[in-house]
Motif scaffolding. Structure first.
Motif, PDB file in Angstrom:
ATOM      1  N   ILE A 183      25.857  12.287  48.552  1.00 23.63           N
ATOM      2  CA  ILE A 183      25.520  12.856  47.257  1.00 23.63           C
ATOM      3  C   ILE A 183      25.313  11.670  46.320  1.00 23.63           C
ATOM      4  O   ILE A 183      26.141  10.760  46.282  1.00 23.63           O
ATOM      5  CB  ILE A 183      26.596  13.872  46.778  1.00 23.63           C
ATOM      6  N   LEU A 184      24.161  11.669  45.656  1.00 18.62           N
ATOM      7  CA  LEU A 184      23.764  10.496  44.874  1.00 18.62           C
ATOM      8  C   LEU A 184      23.483  10.914  43.449  1.00 18.62           C
ATOM      9  O   LEU A 184      22.905  11.988  43.205  1.00 18.62           O
ATOM     10  CB  LEU A 184      22.486   9.885  45.461  1.00 18.62           C
ATOM     11  N   TYR A 185      23.868  10.081  42.547  1.00 19.22           N
ATOM     12  CA  TYR A 185      23.587  10.390  41.147  1.00 19.22           C
ATOM     13  C   TYR A 185      23.273   9.099  40.425  1.00 19.22           C
ATOM     14  O   TYR A 185      24.024   8.120  40.522  1.00 19.22           O
ATOM     15  CB  TYR A 185      24.797  11.077  40.519  1.00 19.22           C
ATOM     16  N   GLU A 186      22.154   9.081  39.749  1.00 17.65           N
ATOM     17  CA  GLU A 186      21.795   7.879  39.023  1.00 17.65           C
ATOM     18  C   GLU A 186      21.078   8.298  37.755  1.00 17.65           C
ATOM     19  O   GLU A 186      20.055   8.981  37.794  1.00 17.65           O
ATOM     20  CB  GLU A 186      20.879   6.982  39.866  1.00 17.65           C
ATOM     21  N   ARG A 187      21.652   7.931  36.626  1.00 12.17           N
ATOM     22  CA  ARG A 187      21.010   8.346  35.383  1.00 12.17           C
ATOM     23  C   ARG A 187      21.497   7.491  34.235  1.00 12.17           C
ATOM     24  O   ARG A 187      22.588   6.937  34.287  1.00 12.17           O
ATOM     25  CB  ARG A 187      21.339   9.812  35.101  1.00 12.17           C
ATOM     26  N   SER A 188      20.649   7.383  33.254  1.00 14.85           N
ATOM     27  CA  SER A 188      21.036   6.677  32.039  1.00 14.85           C
ATOM     28  C   SER A 188      21.042   7.648  30.885  1.00 14.85           C
ATOM     29  O   SER A 188      20.163   8.504  30.777  1.00 14.85           O
ATOM     30  CB  SER A 188      20.037   5.554  31.739  1.00 14.85           C
ATOM     31  N   PHE A 189      22.054   7.523  30.037  1.00 20.12           N
ATOM     32  CA  PHE A 189      22.129   8.288  28.796  1.00 20.12           C
ATOM     33  C   PHE A 189      22.237   7.259  27.686  1.00 20.12           C
ATOM     34  O   PHE A 189      23.312   6.679  27.500  1.00 20.12           O
ATOM     35  CB  PHE A 189      23.368   9.174  28.749  1.00 20.12           C
ATOM     36  N   SER A 223      24.730   3.851  31.601  1.00 21.65           N
ATOM     37  CA  SER A 223      24.042   4.100  32.858  1.00 21.65           C
ATOM     38  C   SER A 223      25.077   4.334  33.959  1.00 21.65           C
ATOM     39  O   SER A 223      26.124   3.689  33.982  1.00 21.65           O
ATOM     40  CB  SER A 223      23.120   2.939  33.218  1.00 21.65           C
ATOM     41  N   ILE A 224      24.753   5.282  34.781  1.00 26.44           N
ATOM     42  CA  ILE A 224      25.696   5.647  35.854  1.00 26.44           C
ATOM     43  C   ILE A 224      24.949   5.633  37.180  1.00 26.44           C
ATOM     44  O   ILE A 224      23.815   6.097  37.273  1.00 26.44           O
ATOM     45  CB  ILE A 224      26.271   7.067  35.611  1.00 26.44           C
ATOM     46  N   ASN A 225      25.591   5.067  38.135  1.00 21.44           N
ATOM     47  CA  ASN A 225      25.033   5.043  39.486  1.00 21.44           C
ATOM     48  C   ASN A 225      26.207   5.388  40.394  1.00 21.44           C
ATOM     49  O   ASN A 225      27.176   4.650  40.461  1.00 21.44           O
ATOM     50  CB  ASN A 225      24.492   3.637  39.752  1.00 21.44           C
ATOM     51  N   ALA A 226      26.144   6.536  41.034  1.00 18.14           N
ATOM     52  CA  ALA A 226      27.292   6.968  41.809  1.00 18.14           C
ATOM     53  C   ALA A 226      26.839   7.564  43.121  1.00 18.14           C
ATOM     54  O   ALA A 226      25.746   8.103  43.226  1.00 18.14           O
ATOM     55  CB  ALA A 226      28.092   8.001  41.031  1.00 18.14           C
ATOM     56  N   LEU A 227      27.678   7.418  44.106  1.00 18.34           N
ATOM     57  CA  LEU A 227      27.380   8.101  45.355  1.00 18.34           C
ATOM     58  C   LEU A 227      28.665   8.433  46.094  1.00 18.34           C
ATOM     59  O   LEU A 227      29.697   7.783  45.912  1.00 18.34           O
ATOM     60  CB  LEU A 227      26.452   7.263  46.242  1.00 18.34           C
ATOM     61  N   GLY A 228      28.574   9.461  46.889  1.00 21.91           N
ATOM     62  CA  GLY A 228      29.684   9.822  47.766  1.00 21.91           C
ATOM     63  C   GLY A 228      29.100  10.101  49.128  1.00 21.91           C
ATOM     64  O   GLY A 228      28.000  10.641  49.234  1.00 21.91           O
ATOM     65  N   VAL A 229      29.791   9.698  50.138  1.00 20.26           N
ATOM     66  CA  VAL A 229      29.261   9.873  51.488  1.00 20.26           C
ATOM     67  C   VAL A 229      30.363  10.348  52.412  1.00 20.26           C
ATOM     68  O   VAL A 229      31.505   9.881  52.322  1.00 20.26           O
ATOM     69  CB  VAL A 229      28.688   8.554  52.058  1.00 20.26           C
ATOM     70  N   MET A 230      30.019  11.272  53.250  1.00 15.27           N
ATOM     71  CA  MET A 230      30.895  11.575  54.364  1.00 15.27           C
ATOM     72  C   MET A 230      30.207  11.102  55.634  1.00 15.27           C
ATOM     73  O   MET A 230      29.032  11.387  55.842  1.00 15.27           O
ATOM     74  CB  MET A 230      31.165  13.060  54.461  1.00 15.27           C
ATOM     75  N   GLU A 231      30.934  10.377  56.429  1.00 12.82           N
ATOM     76  CA  GLU A 231      30.303   9.797  57.607  1.00 12.82           C
ATOM     77  C   GLU A 231      31.144  10.091  58.846  1.00 12.82           C
ATOM     78  O   GLU A 231      32.368   9.991  58.798  1.00 12.82           O
ATOM     79  CB  GLU A 231      30.199   8.278  57.413  1.00 12.82           C
TER      80      GLU A 231
END
Lengths: 548, 1134
Positions: free
Chosen positions: B610-616, B620-628
């Protein structure tokens, strides 16, 4: 909504992932699998047998003392001299007398033997409680007790008294009780006696078919008899060896194999003379002595000449009249010193001009293209002789050919029982007729005349010692003999010789040369140093005298 | 160009449902099912589109066509009656037909550029006045024309693209703007103010060096400028400069933080040992290698297909790798297709290899003479007579008195190596692909030793909907290693450096006189074929209603199978007998034998992101979560037969006797699961915070011990953004201070150490004369139910920046690490009599610290010379803090291992050589007061050691020197073998089509120990090299070797400082000189680019070890020597 649904699936998938990590290994077994069935328990016993090896060291690998390495135990005696291989123990440590606790002759052996002892202890503990047939158990337990005694004897012969550990050590449960002090030598011998008696009681007289090679009553008694002999318990040793002769000897189970020369080869494996031997088989479990000990066929490889008989040993072989040159044999001709020797000489020694693998081997100087010329360094034999006995002439000497060498290595044979008996009986009671009978039967098989009658106890002692040296040459026995007889200091006070042969004016000239000097310190070297690693890890262990 | 309009999807049910289909597929994939995707295929030719638009503006209609066709549409607002309302219907109609319909009425004309997938619309009515007309050419810095460069008039839609030769021709009204923007993927965008009639030559620079550079990180990517972790990266174009087979050989010295050592030169086994920030553990210290997001080996890759190599160094960078990250991570990304013209490239080189260094061995006469002297020194008669010596010297009887050069007689000093790569790349905005075919042949020092490798890579990225990207990667290789059956490369080197020259290799009549020759050429073969097929499917779905949010699923299935086949034949060579006849001697097995093995490894890895990247505003936020999840399985079996009656190397042709057959097999499974996150927050590009971590589980450990959490955090401060810097120090372009701290793990030991278990295997033999092998069961090492992984606590502080408009770049990282829970055997806690390996416990502690420095500069001179240089320096020094150590060494400060670098070398301290005055008049008795060595008698010329201590006293401490040299006198004598310092200097110069690049690389704080043949002449019958003639004699008192003897005495073979040599070295690791053919010639040839080059590897080496490679693989030099390579090659772009 759909997304939430999918996220929910991910979460539920994640939740069951603990199960993903549940992997049952398929290359190993659990405790229950091994010990609930006599069949699998027997496989554990097989592995203990598999840890037997010929000689003290537990590997065939190069440069370590072992009966089948390139530095066999006879290299630590006046019987043979190490070959031109650098770094071997006899040359590096033994000759300068520089071995000590940090660098000992048999370094990993202490730990290795206790590894095997643990296997026996574990087997004995587990089988005692196992739910299978008692009759099966009895024989299995007897074998394990024999094997444990065998491993202990390996230690005792070298170090004297050692810690007698008869249970499985567990540092999590036993705490400091896992540290044992050394038992006395007496206690160790007594332990071996008890164990061998117990094993003797339950072992069969003989194994047949696919079980040949397992321990027998005879093996248990031979082990006991040898231990008693080494310990100088003459009366007990005489009795134990007598028991073998009486109960099993004279053809009942054991007898002397008629052909000394053929006794050691694959086609005669497990013959009537063999009491216990280490099993080998071509391509499966092989030795490399042909490569290690073999004549030097090539500048490199194809025989290393790593254990060459000394001239001192050669002088010890009698002529056909039963006398050595020193004893004034009428057959001794200094111009033809190898003629008219006893049969065991021709079965044991490759000498200048003798035939080996259908071709003559020359050790004399001046033969063109000859790698076997006596050499003082580099490659080539050092003594002018090579070992013939135990080497299979039908197999080549390269590393790959050595894979065909699957001949068993004999630990005890009936001739030894006879000579053990003779020695013990002579020491305990003097040279009675039974002593003569035992020695003479061994000599008779070799085609040698009977001993002169009327020998004193001391004379008989020397005759027996001579007989052992010849009969058991290269079988790894002499090292223990010279140690227990305490004659090493005398033997090594003199240089060891080889034979340099030159042709001068069409005549061969034999010139005895010094090839080796050994520094032996009788104040300590009769016992081996316990490895420093063992001392460091167990403060209860006391080092043998005068090491440090 | 692509504008995303929120809500548009809702207005267009068709495309929304398509998006959902792909979202579904992505999730299905996450669960391990592989579905055939229904992706629509795009043809290269004219596109057919379907649309129905009623009453929309022309501009809107064009944007719909743009989206449906995948073509960019360029136009001038002036030309376009943008507000014109149009109606259009088309069902599977050609793009050209649709455009005809749409534009015919508006008096507009268009041109379709199929190569670059662009449509340029212009007014059919020429407006002769008020027009700016420019033309020219766009190239890269190397002068290569760039095709498909977008050229737009600033702030308009007006523009064009360059053609295949990089040429353009553009007219536009003068009232819009006079600034033209040149942009191209992967290059820095340029804006140029133009005048009518101008002819331009526009040079675009590659964007890689800029701050816009995007760094591939653990599971995501990030702009360099907003990075808070310590990472370094290398472009694939750097790696291909080295003419080597293995990527690992190209990394050392390229970036700070990599410490490497190449200890072998054999084809297929010549990989460097790479350590990121040195060795941090007594356990497995190898870094994790991840290729395109999937952990796997990189040795099989073709260096040509590598886009970047990224080195993750600190906790913030490695935390997402959890229990696999503590030793650092090497991330490799392979090339992908780029939007733009289809390109086709060929790269190839052909080279020759020879050992980097080789001792100069004495010839037969010198050898024999020296041997005689050794014998005399030993009190023995000389071995060779004067006549024999003369024969060796004059060479009149080579069969009996040869003078054999074993090195040149056996080793090929021109062993070929060649590599050829064809690559294809191109695509549209919607569909991009990359393909690569590679072939490598590397021959060993003898031709039967060789390595062949075939590589194939396909990477496709498709934007199947507006919000869905599907990527398919297939990467395969076949590697075949060949060697003779009877001898390997290491043994060949051992033989040729050992066998004295007085023995013949071949007789004068050509018959082989030594087993070596026939073992190499006639003993059969030992082949290994490794087939790898790695496949990966990735689907990324942007979530339309949450801007910046995306879900991604990746599934990778990696399979390799290794086939081994060894066919061993008996060989024959000849020896002279006493009658001077050549008699055959057989070596090898008595009859041919064959063994074959098969190993199949497969791994399935699934990743749900799950990826999220955005600037307000400023945030600025750059986030990710991964299940592997990772699952692996290995199966292997082997079979063989011996005693072949016919020479037919098939199993079925072998002996039918069951005793001549054998087989075996085993299988293993593995599994790992992990949940990880990366979160980066930036405020005004100034203040940066990073959080990352992983919750990891592994099958190695007992239930309850399987999971652990490895978090890290990091902070960054872009100082250059602060006004007090900006205003006062304008020469600072970029300056960032960053720091990180975190915990990572390292998997050590073996699986299932927590289980009480027994092993099962082939065992003893019973049966006497009819032997039968039986099975045996044995106890495995004691179990430790609480065994778990190593833990590393890592701290890193870094400062990086660029100054003077990029003229100087620097980066400095100071770091330290504390590794705990290292698995060690607490041997000291049980007696030697314990009888079994005691279980390992997580008790070892090691500290490791160091510094990484890198400096870069880029200069451009007026005469056209461009110069780039990069210097890097890495230092890493570890220290064992806690281990189980024997009392005898622990209590002696000289001998204590604890507190020193791991694998520090210990031995006796040599004081030089004994001289005659050290002895009494008899020459054999040491003078009183001199300590006596316990290794047998010594003489003048033997090594003299320092008496440092006596045996341990009652308190366990060593007593005063006792006059005896023995193990108590052991002390630290040298650094570990593995270097603690590596540095590199990389320089590139280019001028008018010529380019020169050099990599100098060196290592230090390492010690090499020499032993046996490398220390003693005649050791075990070995030969002698020139340096060894500097032995001690009464006249040569300060010799570098002890007195000459035919075999060394025990005193001199002790491990001591006498044989320790400084392992510091500097080498010209890679050199490349290239020439690019000018465009003018190329255009006539219809080629895009042609470059010729010569290059070399390991060309020069400077070290104190004059006669051997300083990266010595073995104290006895019994290994396949490192190779130097000279090569020439060509790069062609079509």
């Amino acid at each position: 909504m759909r997304l939430l649904f999918l996220i929910a699936i991910i979460v539920s998938f994640a939740a069951c992932s603990e199960k993903n990590l549940e992997i049952v290994p398929r290359d190993r077994l659990s405790d229950a699998t091994v010990w609930n069935d006599a069949k699998t328990a027997n496989l554990f016993l097989n592995d203990i047998y598999n840890n037997l090896n010929a000689g003290p060291f537990v590997t065939t690998f190069t440069n370590q003392p072992s009966e089948i390495s390139n530095d066999p135990l006879d290299n630590f005696t006046d019987n043979t001299c190490y070959g031109p291989v650098a770094g071997i123990t006899s040359a590096k440590l033994f000759d300068p007398g520089s071995y000590g606790p940090s660098e000992s002759l048999f370094h990993p052996m202490w730990g290795n033997m206790y590894d095997r002892i643990r296997k026996c202890n574990l087997f004995l503990e587990k089988v005692a409680d196992a739910p299978f047939d008692e009759a099966d158990k009895k024989v299995m337990i007897a074998q394990a007790r024999f094997l444990r005694a065998y491993f202990y004897k390996m230690l005792i012969d070298l170090y004297g008294g050692v810690p007698l550990i008869t249970k499985v050590l567990n540092n999590n449960v036993d705490g400091d009780d896992i540290f044992y002090p050394r038992n006395s030598y007496e206690e160790c011998i007594a332990f071996l006696q008890t164990e061998c008696e117990a094993a003797y009681a339950d072992l069969p007289l003989k194994w047949t078919g696919k079980d040949v090679g397992r321990a027998t009553k005879g093996a248990a008694l031979a082990l006991k008899g040898e231990a008693e002999l080494y310990a100088g318990k003459w009366e007990q040793a005489a009795a134990t060896n007598k028991k073998i002769i009486d109960e099993m000897g004279n053809g009942i189970v054991y007898d002397l194999f008629p052909d000394y020369a053929g006794l050691f080869y694959a086609n005669n494996e497990n013959n009537e003379e063999v009491i216990f031997d280490i099993q080998f088989a071509p391509n499966i479990k092989t030795k490399r002595i042909n490569q290690y000990w073999g004549v030097v066929e090539l500048p490199k490889g194809g025989g290393w000449g790593a254990a060459c008989p000394t001239h001192d040993l050669v002088e010890e072989y009698e002529f056909i009249d039963g006398k050595t040159a020193a004893e004034g044999s009428a057959y001794y001709d200094p111009a033809k010193p190898y003629e008219n020797r006893e049969k065991r000489f021709y079965a044991s020694i490759i000498y200048d001009g003798s035939i080996w693998r259908a071709a003559p081997v020359y050790t004399r100087l001046g033969i063109p293209n000859n790698n076997n010329e006596i050499r003082q360094g580099g490659n080539g034999g050092r003594t002018g002789y090579f070992i013939k006995k135990l080497q299979d002439s039908t197999i080549g000497s390269t590393a790959a050919q050595a894979e065909l060498d699957g001949t068993n290595v004999i630990v005890w044979r009936y001739a030894e029982v006879l000579l053990n008996y003779a020695e013990a009986q002579n020491e305990a009671f003097g040279p009675d007729q039974s002593v003569y009978d035992a020695v003479n039967s061994v000599r008779a098989r070799a085609g040698q005349p009977a001993l002169p009658t009327g020998l004193s106890k001391e004379e008989m002692r020397q005759k027996i010692r001579h007989e052992r040296r010849i009969e058991f040459a290269f079988e790894g026995k002499r090292f223990y003999d010279i140690m227990r007889w305490r004659i090493a200091e005398e033997i090594f006070s003199k240089p060891i010789h080889g034979m340099e042969i030159k042709e001068e004016n069409g005549q061969l000239v034999y010139n005895k040369i010094v090839i080796r000097n050994v520094h032996f310190d009788p104040s300590k070297h009769y016992l081996q140093p316990i490895p420093q690693v063992a001392i460091d890890r167990n403060s209860k262990l006391v080092q043998n005298p005068n090491y440090n | 160009m692509k504008k995303f309009i929120p809500g548009k999807l809702f207005a267009c049910p068709g495309s929304f449902s398509k998006a959902l289909i792909f979202m579904k597929i992505s999730f299905v994939l996450l669960f391990g099912f592989c579905l055939q995707t229904a992706a629509k295929g795009y043809s290269q030719g004219d596109v057919k589109i379907t649309l129905e638009l009623n009453g929309v503006k022309l501009s809107k209609a064009l944007s719909v066509i743009e989206e449906k066709s995948g073509y960019r549409i360029l136009y001038s607002n002036d030309d376009l009656p943008a507000s014109r309302i149009v109606h259009i219907q088309a069902r599977e109609e050609l793009l050209s037909a649709v455009l005809d319909k749409l534009l015919a009425h508006a008096n507009l004309q268009y041109k379709i550029f199929d190569n670059t997938r662009a449509i340029v619309i212009s007014s059919a009515v020429q407006k002769p006045d008020a027009v700016i007309h420019i033309s020219g050419k766009v190239t890269d810095v190397g002068g290569n024309p760039l095709a498909g460069v977008t050229i737009k008039v600033k702030d308009t839609q007006l523009g064009t693209v360059t053609d295949a030769q990089g040429a353009f021709d553009l007219r536009f009204p003068d009232d819009v703007s006079s600034v033209v923007v040149f942009s191209y993927v992967g290059f820095q965008t340029r804006e140029i103010k133009v005048k009518d009639g101008q002819k331009l030559h526009v040079v675009l620079e590659q964007a890689a060096s800029g701050l816009d550079e995007v760094i591939v990180l653990g599971y995501g990517r990030q702009k360099k400028v907003s990075l808070t972790a310590a990472v370094a990266s290398i472009g694939g174009n750097e790696l291909v400069k080295a003419p080597v087979a293995n990527i690992s050989n190209t990394l050392g010295g390229r970036v700070a933080g990599i410490i490497s050592r190449q200890a072998n030169g054999a084809p297929g086994e010549d990989n460097d040992r790479i350590q990121i920030r040195g060795i941090g553990t007594t356990g497995n210290s190898a870094p994790l290698v991840v290729v395109n997001g999937i952990p796997m080996s990189y040795n099989q890759l073709n260096p040509n297909e590598i886009e970047t190599v990224t080195i993750l160094k600190d906790a913030a960078a490695v935390a997402p790798y959890g229990l696999a990250g503590a030793n650092g991570v090497i991330l490799i990304t392979t090339k992908r297709g780029k939007e733009g013209k289809f390109t086709f490239n060929y790269d190839g080189f052909y080279g020759f290899q020879r050992p980097t260094n080789m001792p100069d061995f004495l010839n037969a006469y010198e050898y024999a003479s020296m041997y005689n002297q050794a014998q005399i020194n030993d009190g023995k008669p000389p071995t060779f007579t004067e006549e024999q010596l003369q024969r060796f010297k004059d060479g009149t009887d080579p069969d009996h008195y040869p003078n054999t050069d074993w090195i040149r007689g056996i080793l090929n000093y021109k062993a070929p190596i060649t590599r050829h790569t064809l690559s294809f790349s191109g695509g549209t905005q919607k569909l991009r692909f990359y393909g690569n075919l590679g072939y490598l042949y590397q021959e060993g020092v003898v031709s039967p030793i060789n390595l062949k490798r075939y590589n194939m890579t396909i990477a496709v990225d498709a934007e199947v909907t507006n919000t869905t990207t599907v990527s398919i990667d297939i990467n395969g290789s076949v590697t075949q290693n060949n060697a003779p059956a009877a001898i390997g490369g290491d043994d060949i080197f051992t033989n040729v450096t050992e066998i004295p020259p007085i023995y013949p290799l071949k007789f004068s009549n050509g018959l082989p006189a030594h087993a070596l020759w026939v073992n190499i050429y006639e003993s059969g073969y030992n082949r290994n074929r490794n087939n790898m097929l790695n496949s990966k499917l990735t689907i990324e779905q942007k979530i339309p209603f949450i801007p910046g949010l995306a879900l991604k699923g990746a599934i990778a299935y990696n399979k390799n199978y290794v086939l081994g086949k060894t066919w061993t034949l008996p060989v024959t060579f000849y020896a002279l007998n006493a009658d001077d006849e050549m008699v055959p001697t057989q070596s090898g097995p008595p009859a041919p034998r064959l063994s074959q093995s098969f190993q199949d490894n497969q791994r399935l890895i699934t990743q749900a992101y799950i990826l999220y990247e955005r600037s307000f505003g400023k945030h600025s936020i750059n986030a990710l979560g991964v299940m592997e999840t990772q699952k692996g399985q290995t199966q292997q079996f082997s079979a063989g037969r011996i005693n072949y009656a016919v020479e037919l190397d098939e199993l079925n042709s072998g002996s039918s006797n069951k005793e001549d057959m054998e087989n075996g097999g085993v299988s293993r499974n593995s599994a790992q699961v992990g949940w990880l996150y990366q979160l980066n927050y930036g405020f005004a590009n100034k203040y940066l915070v990073g959080l990352s971590g992983r919750y990891d589980g592994h099958y190695y450990f007992a239930p309850g011990e399987r999971y652990a959490f490895f978090p890290a955090f990091s902070l960054g401060w872009n100082l250059a953004e602060e006004h007090f810097i900006k205003n006062n120090y304008p020469w600072i372009d970029y300056l960032k201070l960053r720091g990180s701290y975190g915990i990572s793990g390292n998997l050590a030991g073996d699986p299932f150490q927590y289980l009480v278990s027994y092993g099962l295997g082939d065992s003893y033999i019973f049966g006497g004369t009819s032997p039968q092998q039986v099975q045996g069961i044995f106890e495995n090492a004691q179990a430790n139910p609480s065994i778990t992984w190593e833990t590393a606590k890592k701290t890193n502080i870094g400062l990086e920046g660029t100054l003077w408009r990029g003229k100087l770049g620097f980066s400095v990282d100071v770091w330290r690490e504390s590794r705990s829970d290292m698995l060690i055997k607490p041997e000291a806690v049980v007696p030697e009599e314990y009888g079994i390996e005691v279980s390992e416990v997580n008790a070892g502690i090691m500290h490791n610290r160091g510094i990484d420095v890198s400096l870069t500069t880029a200069q451009r001179f007026a005469n056209g010379i461009r110069f780039n240089a990069a210097f890097n320096f890495s230092f890493a020094r570890n220290k064992v803090i806690q281990t189980f150590e024997n009392a005898s060494t622990f209590n002696n400060p000289n001998r204590r291992r604890t507190g020193r670098p791991w694998n520090s070398q210990f031995g006796l301290l040599a004081l030089g050589l004994y001289q005659e005055e050290d002895f009494e008049a008899d020459g054999v008795t040491l003078k009183p007061g001199l300590p006596v060595p316990s290794y047998g008698p010594v003489r003048p010329g033997d090594i003299k050691y320092a008496d440092l201590a006596g045996p341990a006293g009652p308190d366990g401490k060593p007593t005063a020197p006792d006059g005896i040299i023995n193990a108590n006198d052991e002390t630290f004598i040298g650094d570990p073998l593995f270097p603690q310092i590596i540095f590199g200097l990389n320089m590139d110069v280019s001028w008018k089509g010529f380019d020169l690049s050099m990599l100098w690389q060196g290592g230090g704080k390492a010690a090499v120990r020499l032993a046996s043949e490398m220390a003693f002449p005649f050791f075990n019958g070995a030969k002698v090299f020139r340096e060894q003639t500097d032995f001690w004699t009464p006249e040569n008192r300060n010799a570098s070797y002890p007195r000459l003897l035919p075999a060394p005495i025990s005193n001199n073979t002790q491990t001591s400082s006498f044989w320790i040599k400084d392992g510091t070295y500097l080498r010209l690791k890679t050199l490349e000189l290239g020439y690019t053919i000018p465009d003018a010639i190329l255009q006539q040839m219809h080629m895009r680019s042609v470059r010729f080059f010569v290059s070399g590897q390991n060309l020069l080496t400077f070290s104190k070890l004059k006669f051997l490679d300083p990266e010595l693989g073995n104290p006895r030099a019994r290994y396949y020597f490192q190779q130097k390579i000279f090569s020439f090659g060509v790069n062609v772009g079509f």
